[in-house]
Scaffold this active site. Structure first.
Site, short mmCIF file in Angstrom:
data_model
loop_
_atom_site.label_atom_id
_atom_site.label_comp_id
_atom_site.label_asym_id
_atom_site.label_seq_id
_atom_site.Cartn_x
_atom_site.Cartn_y
_atom_site.Cartn_z
N GLY A 332 0.86 -1.22 0.11
CA GLY A 332 0.10 -0.23 0.05
C GLY A 332 0.97 0.79 -0.29
O GLY A 332 2.07 1.55 -0.55
N SER A 333 0.45 2.68 0.60
CA SER A 333 1.05 3.37 0.82
C SER A 333 2.29 4.03 1.29
O SER A 333 2.98 4.51 1.26
CB SER A 333 0.13 4.82 1.14
OG SER A 333 -1.25 4.40 0.32
N THR A 334 2.56 2.66 2.00
CA THR A 334 3.99 2.60 2.40
C THR A 334 5.24 2.43 1.78
O THR A 334 6.31 3.35 1.33
CB THR A 334 3.79 1.63 3.66
OG1 THR A 334 3.56 0.69 3.53
CG2 THR A 334 3.10 2.13 4.33
#
Length: 696
Positions: A332-334
């Site tokens: 995801g956005s990590t």
């Protein structure tokens, strides 16, 4: 005068003075007229000889009696010492084992070191070494036990022997033992892991044909703490999982304890916070990691649900599953930290670059959108602060597929981690032949690739520690050891900028709930939908994670917290994204473990430190600088360079189905975002329903 009188008169000194009772008185005579009464006894020579013999015999009897008394007391004392004061365990029966061949000599014929020679027992049993945490706390230890076996051919009454054994040790199965003892074999096992007390109880029964064998039992005093990390051993004491399996030979051969990098205090804190978050948001699983970004040492690795390491036989497959290194999830956005670092380091982006996040992206049958997007063009810092998928996708395209693959390969995202855990898995990566434009964009915001949480932690540590990629390790480094050698994967300047970006996410973006005063936390939220059974994504079934590092002015520790399929509740106003469910847990962990690790909050000079980390959300563009156009798709002719200032395209502009704009023009600074400015006003903002800060 007779001979008797001669004897009396001739030996007056042999006669004792008469007693008053031996004096005779005549009637009426005075007392002085009394005469002694005398009795004449004749002792013959044979009588004297017999009396002398009796005296000698009596002396001898006394000496013999004293000797027997001494022997009896010695026997009694020995019995008391052996049975009451210091009971002795039975001597184990030697077992026939084929000796192991001696280790081969080195090619040059050099003599091996004493430690290497001592590590081989040449067929004799040695105790399995203990496992300690970095502070010397015992995590695994072997306790002496005994195995009970018998030779049925030596049995007089197998049924009676089984009955006596079951009576002495109730946990033994009488029917099972009777069945085994009734066979014609010469060797049958009856029980394993007998305690010394049980062994002594059985030994006092005196049953012929029953013997003991010295064994060990592996115990884990901390129970559930680091259960998946430690793993376990089988009935023969051989490692079957975790550290026990990876270092099985070392634990068998070397008696020195194995010291891990795990800190049981930090491990307990991470587990406690994860467990609370997992219960609060009704998640099916969770994982947490704490790692030293300077050395790669893993201080904590938690995976829930877990199990009691002393009862691994009853643990379910889900409990034994180590989500930290075995589970492969779309990050995801990590992963946007990787995309931003790649763009900066390659020169494909500058802080003042802007990316179109006004419209969704349609490509083929896929649509890329933002969660609670701003619906406008975003500056580079805003792409990270507001976790824009659209901005990250366009940022990745500006770098290109080949450079993206090369970057991820250098960051270790295409291979195993190399940590000392046999369960470490292999990332799921698209092959180069399928790494097309859509994959480049989706990987830019953490979809289309699956890695373990420790992969994310390792990559983020390199972003924060100055650009050095380190191999994560579960072993403690000696205090005086030199810094580990890593691989430089980015410029120092890129790391310096990214530290400010990570701090911006916590101060001005969707990671506010992870803020801990005085620790200058930086990080990135990440919420990824889980893949369904038929290849699509399952709506409202997410993995919510927060990747953080503290303190950002001098990065020391990375903290990763992830919940698997969390559910929203009233406290999150209907949201189940990372900023609501994972970031607060990370903040609580940092607040609790900071003092444990010797880091106290810097509150006195907090303003000065924050000033060194500050960066504007909308940086100004240097005079004369321009952003090159971004080509998207496969244009059939060269695209002319756009003018320096071009208005953003209208949201309802005509667009060919399944196609993206041919280029992204550079635009003038966008108008001020009143909604954003109100949201970021100093002081706590009032919370009212779903109008609060959108969290990603």
């Amino acid at each position: 005068m007779s001979g008797r009188d001669d004897q009396r008169e001739g030996h007056p000194h042999d006669m004792a003075a008469p007693s008053p009772s031996s004096v005779a008185h005549r009637f009426g005579a005075p007392a002085a007229a009394g005469v002694p009464r005398m009795e004449h006894v004749q002792v013959t020579a044979p009588d004297l000889a017999r009396r002398a013999a009796m005296e000698r015999t009596r002396g001898r009897l006394v000496i013999a009696a004293a000797g027997f008394a001494v022997l009896f007391l010695a026997v009694v004392g020995k019995l008391a010492d052996a049975t009451i004061i210091d009971p002795q365990l039975p001597r184990p029966v030697a077992q026939m084992r084929r000796p192991e061949p001696p280790p081969p000599l080195p090619p040059d014929g050099a003599i091996q070191s004493a430690a290497a020679a001592a590590s081989h027992d040449f067929g004799t049993r040695v105790e399995r070494a203990a496992i300690l945490d970095r502070n010397g706390e015992i995590m695994a230890i072997s306790l002496p036990t005994a195995a009970l076996f018998a030779n049925p051919r030596e049995m007089i009454d197998p049924a009676d022997a089984a009955r006596k054994l079951a009576t002495a040790v109730p946990r033994l199965n009488e029917k099972m033992m009777a069945r085994r003892l009734a066979t014609d074999k010469q060797f049958v096992y009856l029980a394993r892991h007998l305690s010394p007390r049980e062994q002594l109880t059985i030994n006092t029964l005196g049953i012929p044909g029953v013997y003991f064998e010295k064994t060990e039992r592996r115990r884990y005093p901390l129970g559930r703490v680091a259960a998946q990390v430690l793993g376990g051993v089988d009935v023969d004491g051989k490692g079957v999982a975790g550290v026990e399996r990876f270092f099985d030979q070392r634990l068998r051969d070397e008696p020195d304890p194995l010291r891990l990098s795990i800190d049981v205090r930090v491990q307990a804190v991470v587990r406690d916070e994860l467990d609370q978050a997992m219960v609060e948001f009704n998640a099916i699983g969770a994982t947490g990691i704490v790692m030293d970004v300077r050395t790669g040492e893993v201080l904590a690795m938690v995976s829930l649900p877990d199990y009691d390491a002393n009862d691994v036989g009853h643990a379910t497959a889900d409990q034994r599953f180590n989500r930290a290194v075995t589970g492969m999830y779309e990050p995801g956005s990590t992963f946007k930290l990787q995309t931003a670092s790649m763009a900066l380091d390659s020169g494909a982006a500058q802080l003042w670059y802007q990316y179109d996040a006004a419209d969704v992206i349609h490509i083929g049958r896929f649509t890329i959108t933002d969660f609670e997007g701003k619906h406008r063009w975003l500056y580079f810092p805003e792409v990270l602060a507001y976790s824009s998928n659209l901005g990250a996708a366009r940022m990745a395209l500006s770098v290109g597929a080949e450079k993206q693959r090369e970057w991820l390969r250098r960051m270790g995202m295409f291979g195993r981690l190399g940590i000392e855990l046999p369960e470490a898995g292999m990332p799921i990566v698209q092959p180069a032949s399928r790494w097309k434009e859509v994959v480049t964009m989706t990987v830019g915001f953490g979809h289309g690739i699956a890695v373990s949480p420790l992969h994310v932690v390792r990559g983020t540590a390199a972003v924060a520690n100055g650009g050095i990629l380190l191999r994560p390790t579960i072993l403690a480094r000696p205090p005086d050891a030199p810094p580990p050698k890593g691989e430089r994967v980015m410029q120092q300047s890129t790391s310096d900028i990214m530290r400010k970006m990570m701090r911006l996410v916590v101060t001005d973006g969707y990671g506010k709930t992870a803020e801990v005063p005085g620790y200058f936390v930086g990080g990135k939220t990440g919420t990824a939908e889980k893949v369904g059974g038929k290849g699509g994504y399952r709506k409202h079934t997410n993995v919510a994670a927060f990747m953080s590092v503290f303190p950002m002015n001098a990065p020391r520790y990375a903290v990763y917290m992830m919940l698997d399929e969390p559910k929203a509740n009233a406290s999150t106003h209907g949201y189940a994204t990372a900023g609501w469910v994972a970031a607060p847990a990370a903040g609580r962990v940092i607040a609790r473990i900071g003092p444990m690790l010797g880091l106290l909050p810097a509150t006195d000079d907090a303003a000065a430190i924050q000033a060194t980390l500050a960066v504007p959300l909308q940086p100004g563009k240097p005079p004369g600088a321009h952003q090159p156009p971004l080509l998207i798709g496969e244009p059939s002719r060269p695209v002319p360079r756009p003018p320096t200032h071009v208005a953003p395209p209208a949201r309802d502009a005509a667009r060919a189905p399944g196609r993206m704009p041919a280029r992204l023009p550079v635009m003038a600074p966008p108008p001020r975002d009143a909604r954003h400015e109100a949201m970021l006003a100093p002081g706590p903002a009032p919370v009212s329903g779903r109008q609060t800060v959108a969290v990603r």
